[in-house]
Design a protein around this motif. Structure first.
Motif, PDB file in Angstrom:
ATOM      1  N   ALA A 125       0.842  -1.195   0.000  1.00 44.05           N
ATOM      2  CA  ALA A 125       0.000   0.000   0.000  1.00 44.05           C
ATOM      3  C   ALA A 125       0.876   1.244   0.000  1.00 44.05           C
ATOM      4  N   PHE A 126       0.348   2.310  -0.608  1.00 37.39           N
ATOM      5  CA  PHE A 126       1.012   3.608  -0.619  1.00 37.39           C
ATOM      6  C   PHE A 126       2.456   3.476  -1.119  1.00 37.39           C
ATOM      7  N   VAL A 127       2.609   2.775  -2.234  1.00 43.34           N
ATOM      8  CA  VAL A 127       3.939   2.502  -2.792  1.00 43.34           C
ATOM      9  C   VAL A 127       4.571   3.793  -3.277  1.00 43.34           C
ATOM     10  N   ARG A 128       5.821   4.019  -2.898  1.00 40.58           N
ATOM     11  CA  ARG A 128       6.559   5.204  -3.337  1.00 40.58           C
ATOM     12  C   ARG A 128       7.234   4.922  -4.675  1.00 40.58           C
ATOM     13  N   PRO A 129       7.471   5.974  -5.460  1.00 40.32           N
ATOM     14  CA  PRO A 129       8.080   5.772  -6.784  1.00 40.32           C
ATOM     15  C   PRO A 129       9.359   4.952  -6.751  1.00 40.32           C
ATOM     16  N   GLU A 130      10.199   5.174  -5.749  1.00 39.28           N
ATOM     17  CA  GLU A 130      11.468   4.449  -5.684  1.00 39.28           C
ATOM     18  C   GLU A 130      11.282   2.976  -5.310  1.00 39.28           C
ATOM     19  N   GLU A 131      10.081   2.605  -4.861  1.00 40.08           N
ATOM     20  CA  GLU A 131       9.794   1.216  -4.505  1.00 40.08           C
ATOM     21  C   GLU A 131       9.077   0.454  -5.614  1.00 40.08           C
ATOM     22  N   ALA A 132       8.553   1.174  -6.594  1.00 45.03           N
ATOM     23  CA  ALA A 132       7.590   0.593  -7.530  1.00 45.03           C
ATOM     24  C   ALA A 132       8.168  -0.529  -8.383  1.00 45.03           C
ATOM     25  N   THR A 133       9.425  -0.399  -8.796  1.00 41.58           N
ATOM     26  CA  THR A 133      10.016  -1.417  -9.672  1.00 41.58           C
ATOM     27  C   THR A 133       9.948  -2.804  -9.042  1.00 41.58           C
ATOM     28  N   ALA A 134      10.161  -2.892  -7.738  1.00 44.23           N
ATOM     29  CA  ALA A 134      10.165  -4.182  -7.047  1.00 44.23           C
ATOM     30  C   ALA A 134       8.781  -4.825  -7.003  1.00 44.23           C
TER      31      ALA A 134
ATOM     32  N   ILE B 168      -5.575 -12.479 -22.060  1.00 43.29           N
ATOM     33  CA  ILE B 168      -4.292 -12.171 -21.437  1.00 43.29           C
ATOM     34  C   ILE B 168      -3.323 -13.321 -21.694  1.00 43.29           C
ATOM     35  N   GLY B 169      -2.041 -12.985 -21.888  1.00 42.15           N
ATOM     36  CA  GLY B 169      -1.037 -14.015 -22.109  1.00 42.15           C
ATOM     37  C   GLY B 169      -0.052 -13.569 -23.192  1.00 42.15           C
ATOM     38  N   PRO B 170       0.719 -14.479 -23.754  1.00 39.66           N
ATOM     39  CA  PRO B 170       0.676 -15.913 -23.490  1.00 39.66           C
ATOM     40  C   PRO B 170       1.429 -16.335 -22.243  1.00 39.66           C
ATOM     41  N   VAL B 171       2.441 -15.533 -21.844  1.00 35.83           N
ATOM     42  CA  VAL B 171       3.269 -15.831 -20.679  1.00 35.83           C
ATOM     43  C   VAL B 171       3.499 -14.520 -19.937  1.00 35.83           C
ATOM     44  N   ILE B 172       4.146 -14.610 -18.781  1.00 35.34           N
ATOM     45  CA  ILE B 172       4.606 -13.416 -18.073  1.00 35.34           C
ATOM     46  C   ILE B 172       6.125 -13.353 -18.224  1.00 35.34           C
ATOM     47  N   THR B 173       6.598 -12.321 -18.901  1.00 33.55           N
ATOM     48  CA  THR B 173       8.029 -12.161 -19.147  1.00 33.55           C
ATOM     49  C   THR B 173       8.628 -11.297 -18.049  1.00 33.55           C
ATOM     50  N   THR B 174       9.650 -11.795 -17.377  1.00 31.68           N
ATOM     51  CA  THR B 174      10.230 -11.075 -16.254  1.00 31.68           C
ATOM     52  C   THR B 174      11.026  -9.861 -16.727  1.00 31.68           C
ATOM     53  N   PRO B 175      11.157  -8.847 -15.869  1.00 26.43           N
ATOM     54  CA  PRO B 175      11.770  -7.584 -16.289  1.00 26.43           C
ATOM     55  C   PRO B 175      13.170  -7.713 -16.851  1.00 26.43           C
ATOM     56  N   ASP B 176      13.956  -8.670 -16.393  1.00 23.76           N
ATOM     57  CA  ASP B 176      15.335  -8.786 -16.872  1.00 23.76           C
ATOM     58  C   ASP B 176      15.406  -9.079 -18.369  1.00 23.76           C
ATOM     59  N   GLU B 177      14.357  -9.702 -18.925  1.00 21.85           N
ATOM     60  CA  GLU B 177      14.372 -10.051 -20.342  1.00 21.85           C
ATOM     61  C   GLU B 177      14.061  -8.875 -21.260  1.00 21.85           C
ATOM     62  N   VAL B 178      13.554  -7.780 -20.710  1.00 17.34           N
ATOM     63  CA  VAL B 178      13.204  -6.623 -21.536  1.00 17.34           C
ATOM     64  C   VAL B 178      13.945  -5.361 -21.113  1.00 17.34           C
TER      65      VAL B 178
END
Length: 259
Positions: free
Chosen positions: A110-119, A156-166
């Motif tokens: 809750a109340f996520v700060r911009p510097e926390e959002a990536t995680a 929705i789909g086909p997969v969930i691609t993790t951030p490291d791949e993009v």
């Protein structure tokens, strides 16, 4: 990594989880691989068991709100996975769509700060949202909400691609902003294509958690890559095949049928 849910052709109705890599399903128990299946042995399911909510963000391009973003809620119970068929009743004026890339929330906060959002971003997937334009116009004429027009169905789909791949698709240094290379085809005919910068998706997490918590599995659809197919293709309806492809994220196939 490409996170997925799938079932074996020989054992339908038994969902499995794992990774999709180089044409194979790597089934896992949540921690380690327990089996490997060839691509023709399985079929992809919706990459989420269920989504607590679905938000579709948009950004104003002109007027006093230019550059500002907002969102509408869509119905998570109307989510369909890849290669599924959605039965549709006849509608005056047919149907239209929005196609975009969505971020999937990794966990509660809750109340996520911009510097926390990536995680808070587990990864990215494709989202197609269908709507009934005539129903929306009728609601606007009557001064009513047009929620019914957007309650048609979602793929929705086909997969969930993790951030490291993009990560290398960001040209600004902002880790949740990307240039997506996309194609949209209807019945084999290309109706939209291009490269669009979308993000930061971290801002979507911040906005979604402004008044309360976001939950793991929530779907945050970024501003649309394709806002409509009308004008370049006939209104959508039963029998149509939609293919939405984005570089690195895969191809989402949606089938429409007459109810």
């Amino acid at each position: 990594m490409k996170l997925c849910r799938f079932e074996l052709v020989a054992e339908p109705g038994e969902p499995r989880t794992g990774l999709y890599y180089e044409g194979k399903f790597y089934e896992t128990d949540g921690e380690q691989a327990i089996a490997i299946h060839e691509s023709d042995q399985g079929q992809l399911l919706m990459p989420l068991v269920a989504a607590p909510s679905v938000r579709l963000f948009s950004t104003a391009v002109e007027g006093p709100g230019a550059g500002q973003s907002g969102y509408r809620f869509l119905n998570p119970s109307r989510l369909f996975g890849p290669n599924r068929t959605l039965p549709l009743p006849e509608a005056d004026g047919g149907y239209d769509l929005t196609a975009t890339v969505a971020a999937i929330v990794a966990g509660d906060g809750a109340f996520v700060r911009p510097e926390e959002a990536t995680a808070f971003i587990l990864g990215y997937t494709l989202l197609i949202a269908l709507r009934a334009p005539d129903v929306s116009e009728r609601a606007d004429t009557l001064g009513l909400p047009d929620g019914l027009a957007h309650d048609v169905g979602l793929f929705i789909g086909p997969v969930i691609t993790t951030p490291d791949e993009v990560a290398d698709l960001s040209d600004t240094g902002e880790p949740t902003s990307f240039v997506w290379d996309f194609r949209l085809r209807v019945n084999g005919e290309q109706v939209a294509a291009g490269e669009e910068r979308v993000g930061p998706y971290g801002d979507c997490v911040v906005e979604a958690s402004r008044f309360g918590p976001v939950r793991g599995g929530e779907v945050l659809g970024g501003p649309a890559l394709v806002t409509s197919v009308l004008g370049v293709a006939p209104p959508l309806g039963g029998g149509d095949l939609i293919e939405f492809e984005v570089q690195r994220l895969g191809r989402l196939v949606a089938r429409l049928d007459s109810a």
